[in-house]
Structures are given as structure tokens and as C-alpha cells.
Write an enzyme that holds these catalytic residues in place. Structure first.
Site, PDB file in Angstrom:
ATOM      1  N   MET A  86       0.637  -1.228   0.073  1.00  0.00           N
ATOM      2  CA  MET A  86      -0.083   0.050   0.108  1.00  0.00           C
ATOM      3  C   MET A  86       0.848   1.066  -0.027  1.00  0.00           C
ATOM      4  SD  MET A  86      -2.985   1.336   2.579  1.00  0.00           S
ATOM      5  CE  MET A  86      -2.103   2.526   3.406  1.00  0.00           C
ATOM      6  N   ARG A  92      17.770   4.367   4.251  1.00  0.00           N
ATOM      7  CA  ARG A  92      18.175   3.087   4.279  1.00  0.00           C
ATOM      8  C   ARG A  92      19.554   2.596   3.273  1.00  0.00           C
ATOM      9  NH1 ARG A  92      13.209   1.927  -0.124  1.00  0.00           N
ATOM     10  NH2 ARG A  92      14.295   3.162  -1.667  1.00  0.00           N
ATOM     11  N   HIS A 104       8.408 -17.222 -19.826  1.00  0.00           N
ATOM     12  CA  HIS A 104       8.945 -18.386 -20.309  1.00  0.00           C
ATOM     13  C   HIS A 104      10.528 -18.021 -21.101  1.00  0.00           C
ATOM     14  CE1 HIS A 104       9.872 -21.216 -23.907  1.00  0.00           C
ATOM     15  NE2 HIS A 104       9.637 -22.180 -22.931  1.00  0.00           N
ATOM     16  N   ARG A 128      35.104 -34.160 -19.986  1.00  0.00           N
ATOM     17  CA  ARG A 128      34.241 -35.090 -20.576  1.00  0.00           C
ATOM     18  C   ARG A 128      34.880 -35.655 -21.710  1.00  0.00           C
ATOM     19  NH1 ARG A 128      31.195 -30.381 -18.960  1.00  0.00           N
ATOM     20  NH2 ARG A 128      29.276 -30.636 -17.944  1.00  0.00           N
ATOM     21  N   CYS A 148      30.828 -31.544  -9.559  1.00  0.00           N
ATOM     22  CA  CYS A 148      31.073 -31.119 -10.956  1.00  0.00           C
ATOM     23  C   CYS A 148      29.920 -30.738 -11.646  1.00  0.00           C
ATOM     24  CB  CYS A 148      31.951 -31.964 -11.667  1.00  0.00           C
ATOM     25  SG  CYS A 148      31.149 -33.795 -12.019  1.00  0.00           S
TER      26      CYS A 148
END
Ligand code: ADP
Ligand code: MG
Ligand code: MG
Length: 893
Positions: A102, A335, A451, A573, A845
Site C-alpha cells: 500500500m 536505508r 518463459h 568429458r 562437478c
């Protein structure tokens, strides 16, 4: 009886949970002696009570009444007193500042009667009626839920009738008429009269603040920012001070230093003769804060002094709101202020150099996400550029390409070597191939959880979304930008996923200075930002306990990882080495009808593999290199079943023998769920010779380097192990090969043999597996897929964005480790593995190794290292340092 109301003199800045950010900081400012109008804060406890029980807690009314009385006494006026009214503002303020809550209502306490008293007391009739019309407007809109446009239209009407441009030119009489009009709007749209009783006004406003916690926009924002839904908001009731009493009054906002660069100076805006909301609303043009020096030197000097006080007190950049009432300065909010990534690093170091904070605190003041932002390539906009839109920065990066408007076109154009930007209104799962093919994605609709945004972030692809200034006509293959600029298919645009800006044409891209620094091509002392990054990284490296390794499959990637600070390769890999021309050799291996044919194929592959390993081990000399034996299903190396079937069918009798054999093999190897089929250790155990060939290549490469006086440290990693038996058989075979190579070469390298933990069963039987495995590495991608039972490729584009919208997860579990589920398996496997084999070396990993929140988790669980892509290495180093500093701090506390 619990206490639900705190006077500003009772709170402090550390009570944000209870008093909200605004309330806690108002209390803090009060207590350090800054001029804050008196007031009190109703706690988040009261809000939570109200939201669960549908009514305010018992005793709240009386507490509010008591605090109001104190306030009235302090101010020497009574709320809404007809002769001389005290007015207050009612302000929401949760722990985190949140849009959608608000809006503040100012001037509560005014009524048909007290407006006359205010006029008399202030000697300014115009001011009193202006304040009253603002109250009805704000109250009507925020408390009674009336569409703000009704009020704005009436105000515009009044200005038009008068032929004036600004509300300040309306007279007391005009405003009086406007008040009547506003009251009619209330009666018509809220089906009630504007409340004349001041305490009624206040109570209605307080309840409206409580209820606004569950406003749609607030709920959405909390989900997106992962703010817990049950915090509730506090409510602040503050005595009004007036910036709209004339030209000796005004209101403004300021930063204690530049939130863009961190430079110290005077940054802010000021508006004469106005109330707070006018500054933000942009009703009139503000002047730079510097001008206040000329307008009101005394207030300006005092404000500068207060800004210094706040910086020294908060030891950080603060933003503030203030109001000047007839030459008297009042502080209304402060702040610790938001800042850009670059400013965060600069400010942290500036504060260290000013002696306000230490280096550990500086490391804590920045984040891996901010560092990542500084590492994205950026557009060089110093030349001539044409900006055509600014929208939501959904996934960072700088992408240039030709515009295409559908997925098929993106794929087709990319296949012929074009760089494309996929432009859609919004994307859906059908667009996935196009998103993968494109350099970047631009949509005209949807926010940070659309998306397009979710999928692009998951893929690390540049994305700008929600560019609603653009009219996208996918059928006409064009979009229109403001000013009538038309961009058609094939035209080049540049999109900046870090700032959300869209440019026409090709904007040149340059590596960021911070990346040049990590690459070693820019010295840290030439640039303030780079120097700050350097000092913070140095401290983070000293502090961290976790090692940081990289996932890399070739020499150049390893070398970069090393420059970026990796002290090992956590994942090589090997299947990446079987692509391109070597694919034929793998094909021969798969098609082999006899042992001889098979061995011939393996013999042809071995020297190539050895060469790969030599290059990698050489680049990582002296550091561990964890080499994973071949992992994916074999059909990945063969042609697509449908394509090949069609080819053979069309050729009929003319089909080659090779194609027939191939088709036969593809059919034989076809699996319903290849991810759960013959892959990983299963492959290693079932295709004779594969393991032997790979292990021999590793050992021979190492022996070669050792002979040359280098220090190669390969480790052999078995993928996808689910049971200790698989591990034992693989180990036995591997050891046999290692012994053979040692005998042949005369070099006895220590080559540890361990396993990936990426199947839930492996995690749950890790104590067993550790009997045979000398190290563990968590493959958290597969572990996440198998624990959740969904495959990343299938689901991320298909339904993650609605899942995030529904709050099922705040972030994809492929981005940040799911600590409760997948993380629990990591914890169990770590504990039980080490119970069997004390000191068992354990890393991770998966891509989570470079994700900040996940790094903290792995640090906490006690892993030895994380491994991630070379570009994420600095981010992991920084976050590992921050995690160590924070956990050390909480140990001593
Ligand atoms: P927000 O969270 O949207 O900044 P605030 O509660 O800070 O909302 O209030 C909106 C505006 O009203 C701000 O400019 C603020 O400084 C001003 N304001 C709030 N309370 C008072 C008050 N008691 N006297 C004068 N101005 C006020
Ligand atoms: Mg504010
Ligand atoms: Mg795996």
C-alpha cells in the site's frame, strides 16, 4: 501481553523483522539525534495476527491510542483537532522494500472542520485545502481502492478550466471546489462518504496496509524475489511535516554517494513547495540537489552534515528522503541504498580505505552475481548508436544478430551460419529450438519469470523481455519501435541483456575490463573498478576453504581456467573428444562384427585420446585433473533413426551395405529412455575394450609428461555408478591397465580411481561405494534429474516458468541446488563416504558448482572443492570466500 507498538525512540536498525525496514531506520535516525518527526511503528506481529485472524489483536487499539496520546503531547496538538489539528502519515514498511504494497497516505486527520483550523493556524488557506484534497485523493485510491484516474481527471479538469499548467497555480478557492469534487468521487465509487473522524481514518489506513501485504502485485513480487510470504508488514504512523507551505519549503531525495559509480558527492533531486509523493510522481520538474545550496543554505549545510553522519553510522551508501518545512529540515526515511554491480565493488573498497569497514566486510558487501555482471562482454556505446527501446533485463549478455520472428527461421538461418536474434511477443515451448539457435531473445511481453526469461537464464542466453514499446507483428515479420522505426526480418539489432536496452544495427562488443584483468591482460592498478575487484578477490582467496576447479575438455579451456584461478579440472568429458572427424571411429567401434574389428577401432582412437590428455595435463601441470570415462549412450554418436530409415528406404535396393549396417545398429541401440539406458559405467562394463583404451591413454599421457619432468596429476572417474559392484569391477580392470602401462613405461604415477555420485542409489549407498572409490564427485545435474524424475531438456522449456509462477519453486533446481532434496543426498553421501574412508576427497562437478547459493551449500556440507565452467571460476572463488567469512563469523559469535 505482547507489545505491538514501538515508539521511534524504542526501536533500532537491527529490528527490521519486527519493525520493517522503514520503521527500524526511522528509529535508528531518531536515536542518533537526527531530526525525525515523532511517530510510532505497529509491528509485523500485529500484521501477521491480523492476516491469520481477520481482526487486529486484542490490546492493539489501546496501545495505538496510548502512543497517539504521547505523540499528541509531544506535538502539542490533537489528531484532527478542529482548531489546530495534528496530522499524520500512515506508511507501510516491510522488512524488504516491496513494490505493490500500500502506498503511503499523508495528511490523515483532516476533515471538513479541521481543514479550517489548519488554514487558520498556518495562515495559509491554499495550503490547507491542498493538503485536504491530497488526503482524499490518496485515501480514496489506496484505502478505499478507487481508481486513481478519477481523481487525476478531476485535477486535470480543474487545471484546464483555470488555464494553468501546474497544480501550484490553483488557488484556495479552486482547491476547495476540487475537494467537493473528490468527495463526490468517493461517494460514487466507494459507496460511502469520506470518513470525517480522524481516528477512523487512521484505523482504516492501518488495516489497509495490513491487507496490502496480500495484494496481487506484492505476492507476485515476493515470489520473484524469493521473499518469504509470511513476514507481514509493519505500519508507521508519523507526525506530518509540510513541504508544501510555500517556497521556503520543499521535499527531496538523495544518495550519500553516486549509486552508479560510488563517487562521493551530492546526488539528489529537490522540489520546492511540494509534498513527498510529488517528487516521485514527476508532476513537476525537480531541480538538482546542488541548487538547494542557493535556495536554502542553512538547510543544505545541515543536510550535508546529516549525510556524512549517516554514512559513518551505517558504514555504507544510504539513500534518504527529506522535507523542509519553512526552513526547518526533517528526515523522513533512510536505508542502505541499492547500487550497480560496479559501484558495489568500488564502494566496498572506498569504505575500507576510509577506515569504515575491514576487508572481510568488503568481501561480504559484494556478490558473485554482481561479479558475473561485471564479466559479461559489453557493448561499446562510445560511438554512434541508435537506442530503440529499453525493457526488462532478463538474462545478461550482449547479443548482435539479424532479426527473425519464428523458431523455424532462427534454426534455418543459424544453420547457414547467420547470427540471429529471435523476436517474439512472448515465447512458449515450441520456440525452444529457435532460442537455442539464436544469439539472443527479445520479447515484447512478459517479465522476469516469463518463459523467455526463465529458459534464457537457464541456457545462459542473452534475453531482453517485456519490451512493450515495441509492436511485434510476427505474421508481417517486422516490429515497430517508438518514433515509427520499422525493423524487418533480416535487419540487424543489438540487445543488451544486462541493461535491457535494444539498439538498431550492430554495436561493437568488447570484453569487460574485469575479464581482461582475469585474463592477465589488464593490470589491476590501471582502473579503480579492477583494483577493487583485485583486492576483494585476493581476500576471498585467502579466506576460502573450498577449492575451485573447472570443467574443461581441452588445453585452451584449461589454460583459461587456470588464469581465472582454478586449481584443478573437476571434470573432463571424454565424449567431447569423439565428435567431428573422430565420430567415424566410434561408428566403426559400434559396428564392429568381430573382436579384431573392434580392437582396430579402439587402437585408432587411443593415440588421439592420449594426445587430448597430454594437452590437458600439460596445461594443468601440478593440479589434479579428473577425467571421466565415456558417459553418454552410444546412439548419440550415430545418425538419427528416422533420418537414416528414410534414407535407406528411399534408396531401396541401392542402399549401401554401410547404411544398412548402420541402420541395424541404430535400431539395436535405440532406447525408450536413453538417459536411463546403456550409458555411464554400464557402457564401460559392457563394451569390451573401451575402459582399457581410455585408461591406457590417460596413463600413457601421464607417463610421457612425467618422463619429461612435468607433474601430471590425472584421476580416473567412473560415471553413473549405482552400486559398489560396478565400481569394483571397473577398478579391477583399470588397475590392470595401469599396472601394464607402468611396466611398459617404467613410470609409476599415482592415479586415483573414484566415481561420480549422480544416481540416488549411489548417494544412499555411498558408504559401500567408498570402499572401492578413492574420491567422489557429485554430478548434480544428473542427480537433480534423477531425484526429481524429470529431464532438464524436456522440462525446463516446457513448464518451469508456470512452476515458478505457481510458487512450486522459486528458482529452477538446475540453477540452484535443491538443498532439501538433492542436497540431502549430497549430505548423506558425504557423511557416509567419509565414515568409510576418512578424508575422502569430495567435489561437485555439476553446473551448480558455479552458482552462488549452491556454493554456500557445498561449503556448509564440507565438500573439498566445487568445479564449474572456466568463466564461473572467479564467481565460485568469491562466493566460497564469502561463505567462509560468514561461517567463521557465526562460529565466534
Ligand atoms: P515510499 O515507501 O513509497 O517511499 P513513504 O512512506 O516513504 O513511501 O512516503 C511517501 C512520500 O511521503 C515520501 O516522499 C515521504 O518522504 C513522504 N512522507 C511520508 N511521511 C511523511 C510525513 N510524516 N511528513 C511529510 N512527508 C511524509
Ligand atoms: Mg519512501
Ligand atoms: Mg551425468
Amino acid at each position: 501481553m505482547p507489545k505491538f507498538v514501538y515508539d521511534f525512540t524504542e526501536g533500532n536498525k537491527d529490528l527490521k523483522d519486527l519493525l520493517g525496514g522503514k520503521g527500524a531506520n526511522l528509529a535508528e535516525m531518531t536515536n542518533i539525534g537526527l531530526p525525525v518527526p515523532p511517530g510510532f511503528t505497529i509491528t509485523t506481529d500485529a500484521c501477521r495476527y491480523y492476516l491469520t485472524h481477520g481482526r487486529t489483536p486484542e490490546g492493539l487499539d489501546n496501545e495505538v491510542a496510548a502512543h497517539l496520546e504521547d505523540l499528541e503531547q509531544a506535538m502539542g496538538r490533537k489528531l484532527g483537532d478542529p482548531g489546530d489539528p495534528l496530522l499524520v502519515s500512515v506508511r507501510s514498511g516491510a522488512k524488504f522494500s516491496m513494490p505493490g504494497m500500500m502506498e503511503t497516505v499523508l495528511n490523515i486527520g483532516l476533515s471538513d472542520e479541521s481543514v479550517l483550523g489548519l488554514a487558520k493556524q498556518s495562515g495559509n488557506e491554499r495550503f490547507a485545502w491542498d493538503a485536504y484534497r491530497r488526503l482524499i485523493q490518496m485515501f480514496g485510491k489506496t484505502v478505499l481502492g478507487i481508481d486513481g484516474e478519477h481523481f487525476e481527471d478531476a485535477l486535470d479538469g480543474a487545471k484546464q478550466a483555470k488555464g494553468v499548467a501546474s497544480d501550484t497555480q490553483l488557488t484556495a478557492e479552486d482547491l476547495k471546489a476540487l475537494v467537493s469534487a473528490f468527495k463526490e468521487i468517493v461517494a460514487e465509487h466507494a459507496k460511502r462518504d469520506f470518513p470525517q473522524d480522524p481516528r477512523d481514518q487512521m484505523d482504516l489506513a492501518i488495516k489497509a496496509v495490513f491487507e496490502s501485504w496480500n495484494a496481487d502485485r506484492a505476492i507476485l513480487y515476493r515470489r520473484q524475489e524469493r521473499i518469504p510470504a509470511d513476514l507481514g508488514t509493519a505500519v508507521n504512523v508519523v507526525a506530518m511535516v509540510f513541504g508544501n507551505l510555500g517556497d521556503d519549503s520543499g521535499t527531496g531525495v538523495a544518495f550519500t554517494r553516486d549509486p552508479g559509480t560510488g563517487a562521493q558527492g551530492v546526488y539528489g533531486d529537490y522540489l520546492q513547495n511540494a509534498q513527498g509523493e510529488d517528487v516521485v510522481a514527476g508532476i513537476r520538474n525537480t531541480v538538482p540537489l546542488q541548487d538547494l545550496e542557493r535556495l536554502d543554505k542553512a538547510s543544505y549545510d545541515q543536510l550535508m552534515q546529516i549525510m556524512r553522519t549517516l554514512e559513518n553510522h551505517y558504514k555504507d551508501l544510504c539513500d534518504i528522503e527529506f522535507t523542509i518545512e519553512r526552513g526547518k529540515l526533517w528526515m523522513l526515511q533512510t536505508r542502505v541504498g541499492k547500487r550497480t554491480a560496479a559501484a558495489a565493488f568500488r564502494i566496498a573498497i572506498q569504505l575500507v580505505d576510509q577506515g569504515l569497514i575491514d576487508m572481510d566486510e568488503a568481501v561480504n558487501r559484494v556478490s558473485g552475481d554482481e561479479l558475473a555482471r561485471l564479466m559479461f562482454p559489453r557493448f561499446d556505446v562510445s560511438g554512434d548508436v541508435t537506442r530503440i527501446a529499453k525493457a526488462i533485463s532478463a538474462s545478461p549478455g550482449a547479443a548482435v544478430g539479424k532479426v527473425v520472428f519464428d523458431s523455424a527461421a532462427a534454426v534455418a538461418w543459424a544453420d547457414r551460419g547467420e547470427r540471429v536474434i529471435l523476436v517474439r511477443r512472448e515465447t512458449n515451448p515450441d520456440d525452444l529450438p529457435g532460442m537455442i539457435a539464436a544469439q539472443g531473445v527479445l520479447t515484447s511481453r512478459g517479465g522476469k519469470t516469463s518463459h523467455a526469461a526463465v529458459v534464457a537464464r537457464g541456457m545462459g542466453k542473452t534475453c531482453v523481455c517485456g519490451a512493450d514499446e515495441l509492436t511485434v507483428d510476427t505474421r508481417g515479420k517486422k516490429f515497430t519501435a517508438p518514433g515509427g522505426v520499422v525493423v524487418s526480418e533480416g535487419d540487424v539489432i543489438s540487445i543488451d541483456g544486462t541493461s535491457g536496452v535494444v539498439y538498431l544495427g550492430e554495436v561493437p562488443v568488447v570484453a569487460s575490463n574485469v575479464v581482461q584483468y582475469f585474463e592477465g591482460t589488464l593490470a589491476p592498478d590501471n582502473d579503480e573498478l579492477v583494483a577493487a575487484v583485485h583486492r576483494i578477490m585476493t581476500r576471498a582467496d585467502e579466506a576460502r576453504r573450498l577449492g575451485v576447479h573447472a570443467n574443461a575438455d581441452n588445453g585452451p579451456d584449461c589454460a583459461r581456467a587456470r588464469r581465472f584461478g582454478a586449481t584443478g579440472v573437476g571434470l573432463v568429458r571424454t565424449e567431447h573428444m569423439f565428435l567431428g572427424e573422430r565420430r567415424q571411429l566410434v561408428e566403426r567401434l559400434i559396428l564392429a562384427g568381430t573382436d579384431e574389428q573392434r580392437q582396430a577401432a579402439l587402437d585408432a582412437l587411443e593415440p588421439l585420446q592420449r594426445g587430448d590428455f597430454e594437452e590437458i595435463l600439460e596445461a594443468m601441470d601440478g593440479y589434479p585433473v579428473t577425467i571421466r570415462l565415456i558417459d553418454p549412450p552410444l546412439h548419440e554418436f550415430l545418425p538419427d533413426l528416422t533420418d537414416l530409415s528414410v534414407k535407406v528406404a528411399l534408396a531401396g535396393d541401392d542402399a549401401t551395405e554401410h547404411d544398412r549396417q548402420l541402420l541395424e545398429a541404430v535400431r539395436r541401440l535405440h532406447e525408450q529412455n536413453p538417459m536411463l539406458g546403456l550409458r555411464g559405467v554400464r557402457l564401460v562394463l559392457l563394451i569390451p575394450g573401451l575402459l582399457d583404451m581410455q585408461v591406457r591413454a590417460i596413463a600413457a599421457a601421464a607417463a610421457e609428461l612425467t618422463k619429461a619432468g612435468r607433474d601430471p596429476r590425472p584421476e580416473i572417474m567412473i560415471p553413473l555408478t549405482a552400486t559398489v559392484q560396478e565400481m569394483e569391477i571397473s577398478r579391477e580392470r583399470a588397475e590392470k591397465v595401469l599396472q601394464a602401462v607402468a611396466a611398459e613405461t617404467g613410470v609409476h604415477d599415482e592415479i586415483p580411481i573414484g566415481t561420480m555420485i549422480e544416481v540416488p542409489r549411489a548417494a544412499l549407498t555411498a558408504g559401500e561405494i567408498a570402499r572401492s572409490a578413492e574420491f567422489f564427485s557429485f554430478g548434480t545435474n544428473d542427480l537433480t534429474q534423477m531425484t526429481w524424475g524429470f529431464s532438464r531438456d524436456d522440462v525446463e522449456g516446457a513448464f518451469f516458468s508456470p512452476y515458478i509462477d505457481m510458487g512450486i519453486f522459486g528458482v529452477s533446481p538446475f540453477e540452484t541446488i535443491d538443498a532439501d532434496g538433492v542436497g540431502r543426498l549430497v549430505r548423506i553421501a558425504t557423511e557416509e563416504g567419509r565414515a568409510t574412508r576418512p578424508g575422502l576427497h569430495i567435489g561437485v562437478c555439476g553446473e551448480h558448482g558455479g552458482d552462488p547459493a549452491s556454493v554456500w551449500f557445498f561449503n556448509e556440507v564440507g565438500l573439498d572443492y566445487v568445479s564449474c565452467s572456466p568463466f564461473r571460476v572467479p564467481i565460485a572463488r568469491l562466493e566460497a570466500g564469502r561463505a567462509a567469512i560468514v561461517s567463521a563469523g557465526s562460529d565466534t559469535r
